[in-house]
Motif scaffolding. Structure first.
Motif, PDB file in Angstrom:
ATOM      1  N   ASN A  89     101.535   9.509 -86.637  1.00 47.84           N
ATOM      2  CA  ASN A  89     101.175   9.015 -87.961  1.00 47.84           C
ATOM      3  C   ASN A  89     102.067   9.729 -88.979  1.00 47.84           C
ATOM      4  OD1 ASN A  89      99.989   8.829 -90.549  1.00 47.84           O
ATOM      5  ND2 ASN A  89      97.988   8.417 -89.660  1.00 47.84           N
ATOM      6  N   THR A  90     103.028   8.991 -89.515  1.00 46.45           N
ATOM      7  CA  THR A  90     104.056   9.583 -90.377  1.00 46.45           C
ATOM      8  C   THR A  90     103.464  10.393 -91.533  1.00 46.45           C
ATOM      9  OG1 THR A  90     105.524   7.776 -89.833  1.00 46.45           O
ATOM     10  CG2 THR A  90     106.071   9.034 -91.794  1.00 46.45           C
ATOM     11  N   LEU A  91     102.529   9.767 -92.250  1.00 46.90           N
ATOM     12  CA  LEU A  91     101.988  10.444 -93.432  1.00 46.90           C
ATOM     13  C   LEU A  91     101.206  11.691 -93.060  1.00 46.90           C
ATOM     14  CD1 LEU A  91     100.870   7.399 -95.556  1.00 46.90           C
ATOM     15  CD2 LEU A  91     102.929   8.770 -95.747  1.00 46.90           C
ATOM     16  N   LEU A  92     100.442  11.604 -91.957  1.00 41.94           N
ATOM     17  CA  LEU A  92      99.662  12.756 -91.501  1.00 41.94           C
ATOM     18  C   LEU A  92     100.600  13.914 -91.146  1.00 41.94           C
ATOM     19  CD1 LEU A  92      96.659  13.569 -90.649  1.00 41.94           C
ATOM     20  CD2 LEU A  92      97.407  13.064 -88.328  1.00 41.94           C
ATOM     21  N   SER A  93     101.659  13.606 -90.379  1.00 44.98           N
ATOM     22  CA  SER A  93     102.593  14.650 -89.941  1.00 44.98           C
ATOM     23  C   SER A  93     103.281  15.303 -91.135  1.00 44.98           C
ATOM     24  CB  SER A  93     103.640  14.065 -89.000  1.00 44.98           C
ATOM     25  OG  SER A  93     103.038  13.354 -87.956  1.00 44.98           O
TER      26      SER A  93
END
Lengths: 110, 241
Positions: A89-93
């Motif tokens: 998950n791009t935003l989470l990372s």
């Protein structure tokens, strides 16, 4: 602001021109012609090399004189890689990685 | 059907596929606006950059050009390198955007990673004008990005918190893209070439002069390994068949 207003405006223009060249070039070059195999090869491989270059670019000022200098970067990057492999998950990372780094440089490795 | 009705219909059809981009652009746009204001660049500059350049990673990268010695040529070259992937998107969209008429310049202008990922896969529902459909997807994404940047620019000046380390959002972004590419790509050589050439040039030329040598080294090594890459790819595709 580090730069003057005029210099800032020029940088914005440069970023815009650079971006537009990459977006418009294929449509201008390949108007009605067959695509060039060298360009399409670069289109396939360059994105991967460039991101590698950009990771190194971001880390260019990290000092290896003492472990405390590079610990925050190393810890945050390990967390990002692990988290992204796991959740993808791009935003989470990005969010978690940045917060971890900020906490580390503001509290532990001041 | 009246013209306006047709447009509204296309807008309604274009909105759902853009919802994931909405979340992403608002979040990254806000972070960008806050980062810009932490460097003393107000909302006006942030919005102008997002409106004109409209390229997430290049804009993040541009923060480093805005906070170091004025070097427009390096800014242009780095932007070209980081956005070189767009060449590939363009090549992939040649056919699809061929007959888009008056919309074509704007569709190409707004062909970001995220917009590409939608327009290359999403098909307009039956009865919806495809040109308006692609136009609204591109326009909506553009609006999300500008809106996010504006909100970030305002927040950055209203809310004061310790922004030390916020620059790391750029490193995080590239590490995430790197990992994502690594996972989806079978051939890791281009990624390894990128990292190795850069590290070698960084050691050889130092942090302030290594970018251009790295770019040249990457281009050279990629050009030299083209034959091998093509042969390997053909072999892999041959096996798959």
């Amino acid at each position: 602001m580090t730069l003057t207003s005029m210099q800032t405006l020029i940088i914005i223009c440069m970023v815009t021109i650079g971006t537009m060249i990459t977006r418009f070039l294929p449509f201008v070059v390949f108007r009605g012609t067959k695509s060039n195999s060298y360009i399409s090869y670069l289109g396939q491989v360059l994105p991967y090399s460039v991101i590698g270059l950009l990771v190194i670019y971001c880390l260019k000022s990290v000092s290896f004189k003492a472990p405390t200098y590079w610990f925050p970067e190393a810890i945050a990057i390990i967390c990002i890689v692990a988290l992204h492999y796991w959740k993808e998950n791009t935003l989470l990372s990005i969010g978690v990685g940045t917060v971890i780094y900020m906490v580390l440089v503001q509290t532990i490795f001041v | 059907m009246s013209r306006l009705k047709e447009e509204i219909k296309a807008l309604k059809a274009a909105f759902p596929p853009t919802i994931p981009v909405f979340t992403g652009y608002i979040f990254l746009g806000i972070a960008y606006g806050i980062l810009m204001s932490s460097k003393g660049y107000g909302m006006g500059w942030t919005v102008l950059m997002s409106l004109l350049a409209y390229a997430g990673s290049a804009q993040y990268l541009a923060v480093t050009f805005l906070t170091s010695i004025f070097n427009p040529l390096l800014a242009l070259l780095m932007t070209l390198m980081i956005n070189a992937r767009h060449l590939f998107y363009g090549i992939s969209m040649l056919e699809k955007y061929k007959d888009t008429g008056k919309f074509k310049p704007y569709l190409i202008f707004g062909l970001t990673d995220e917009t590409f990922s939608i327009t290359c896969s999403a098909k307009p529902p039956a009865g919806v004008n495809r040109n308006w459909f692609y136009f609204f997807i591109t326009l909506l994404d553009h609006c999300y990005w500008v809106l996010g940047s504006a909100v970030g620019g305002i927040l950055g000046f209203m809310v004061s918190f310790n922004t030390k380390g916020l620059d790391f959002v750029l490193t995080a972004l590239f590490v995430v893209i790197f990992v994502g590419q690594w996972k989806t790509q079978k051939e890791h050589k281009p990624a390894i070439i990128g990292v190795l050439c850069s590290v070698i040039c960084l050691i050889a030329f130092g942090p302030s002069n290594f970018i251009i040598p790295s770019m040249l080294a990457i281009l050279l090594v990629l050009t030299l390994s083209r034959k091998q890459y093509v042969a390997k790819k053909e072999l892999m595709e041959g096996r798959a068949q």
